[in-house]
Design a protein around this motif. Structure first.
Motif, PDB file in Angstrom:
ATOM      1  N   ARG A 175       9.882   8.971   4.924  1.00 38.54           N
ATOM      2  CA  ARG A 175       9.613   7.793   5.580  1.00 38.54           C
ATOM      3  C   ARG A 175      10.107   8.078   7.059  1.00 38.54           C
ATOM      4  NH1 ARG A 175      11.334   2.799   1.543  1.00 38.54           N
ATOM      5  NH2 ARG A 175       9.929   3.164   0.055  1.00 38.54           N
ATOM      6  N   ILE A 176       9.108   8.606   7.764  1.00 46.33           N
ATOM      7  CA  ILE A 176       9.627   9.283   8.977  1.00 46.33           C
ATOM      8  C   ILE A 176       8.245   9.389   9.859  1.00 46.33           C
ATOM      9  CG2 ILE A 176       9.396  11.639   8.675  1.00 46.33           C
ATOM     10  CD1 ILE A 176      11.658  11.908  10.497  1.00 46.33           C
ATOM     11  N   GLY A 177       8.566   8.908  11.018  1.00 47.47           N
ATOM     12  CA  GLY A 177       7.251   8.937  12.126  1.00 47.47           C
ATOM     13  C   GLY A 177       7.554   8.498  13.331  1.00 47.47           C
ATOM     14  N   ARG A 178       6.807   8.443  14.210  1.00 45.70           N
ATOM     15  CA  ARG A 178       6.837   7.813  15.742  1.00 45.70           C
ATOM     16  C   ARG A 178       6.928   6.338  15.469  1.00 45.70           C
ATOM     17  NH1 ARG A 178       2.790   9.407  20.214  1.00 45.70           N
ATOM     18  NH2 ARG A 178       3.763  11.319  20.230  1.00 45.70           N
ATOM     19  N   GLY A 179       7.830   5.865  16.046  1.00 43.77           N
ATOM     20  CA  GLY A 179       8.214   4.282  15.896  1.00 43.77           C
ATOM     21  C   GLY A 179       8.979   3.745  14.641  1.00 43.77           C
ATOM     22  N   VAL A 180       9.487   4.733  13.755  1.00 43.54           N
ATOM     23  CA  VAL A 180       9.899   4.379  12.621  1.00 43.54           C
ATOM     24  C   VAL A 180      11.381   4.665  12.676  1.00 43.54           C
ATOM     25  CG1 VAL A 180      10.400   4.872  10.128  1.00 43.54           C
ATOM     26  CG2 VAL A 180       8.140   5.173  10.971  1.00 43.54           C
ATOM     27  N   ALA A 181      12.320   3.654  12.509  1.00 45.47           N
ATOM     28  CA  ALA A 181      13.697   3.670  12.592  1.00 45.47           C
ATOM     29  C   ALA A 181      14.285   4.383  13.906  1.00 45.47           C
ATOM     30  CB  ALA A 181      14.323   4.538  11.433  1.00 45.47           C
TER      31      ALA A 181
END
Length: 201
Positions: A175-181
């Motif tokens: 659960r990782i990506g641009r705009g995440v957390a």
């Protein structure tokens, strides 16, 4: 979650399906003949541990002393960012990390508490099969429920098969990506899929 709110619902579903002789044979050939990798995250970890792929590296029936995942000690679902510390890089999935590094990743589960007899836990540590453990923001391993969110024995978050090619864990490194957390401090990218791809190159 496909199996609803029944305790162990999804794990039971997957374990039943993969004990079908055709699927079981295909999985074991993937591991034994094709040098394959298997990753189980959250519900996937529940399935791998019910099947025996972690920590034993083979599909087998569960015994009374087999490790398992059970209800969180708070008896409800948790959803928050956790700190996870790499203990062993035995698994190819963790080839882009180093022991001692701490990452902050999401966790979201109601049945993530790792439990096992003391003797089995000792063997897992001896074999380098305890891959990741719950920690605080400084990387200190802790049983504090603020950080060890489900009350796992010895703060164990992820374990592997004896050779490391099967890896199960409760936290969600995917659960990782641009705009995440973006408002969360700490390293989030364990490069887990990059490591998996490079294993075959």
């Amino acid at each position: 979650f496909s199996a609803g709110d029944e305790p162990d619902g999804s794990a039971k579903f997957f374990a039943t399906a993969f004990r079908n002789e055709v699927l079981k044979d295909a999985v074991m050939r993937l591991l034994n003949e094709r040098d394959g990798l298997i990753l189980g995250v959250c519900n996937g970890f529940q399935a791998l541990i019910k099947l025996g792929l972690v920590p034993f590296g083979e599909i087998r029936e569960q015994e009374e002393t087999s490790p398992t995942l059970t209800f969180n000690t708070i008896n409800r679902h948790i959803s928050k960012m956790i700190y996870t510390k790499v203990i062993s890089d035995k698994s190819p999935w963790l080839a882009k990390t180093r022991p001692g590094e701490t990452y902050v990743i999401p966790a979201s589960h109601g049945e993530g508490r790792f439990v096992a007899p003391e003797g089995i836990i000792e063997k897992l540590f001896e074999n380098g099969q305890v891959a990741t453990r719950y920690a605080d923001s400084t990387g200190r391993i802790t049983m504090d429920s603020e950080y060890n969110v489900n009350g796992s024995f010895m703060a164990i978050e992820g374990i592997t098969s004896p050779d490391g090619r099967c890896f199960g864990r409760m936290g969600h490194p995917e659960r990782i990506g641009r705009g995440v957390a973006v408002n969360i401090c700490g390293e989030q990218d364990m490069k887990i899929f990059e490591a998996g791809v490079e294993y075959f190159r």
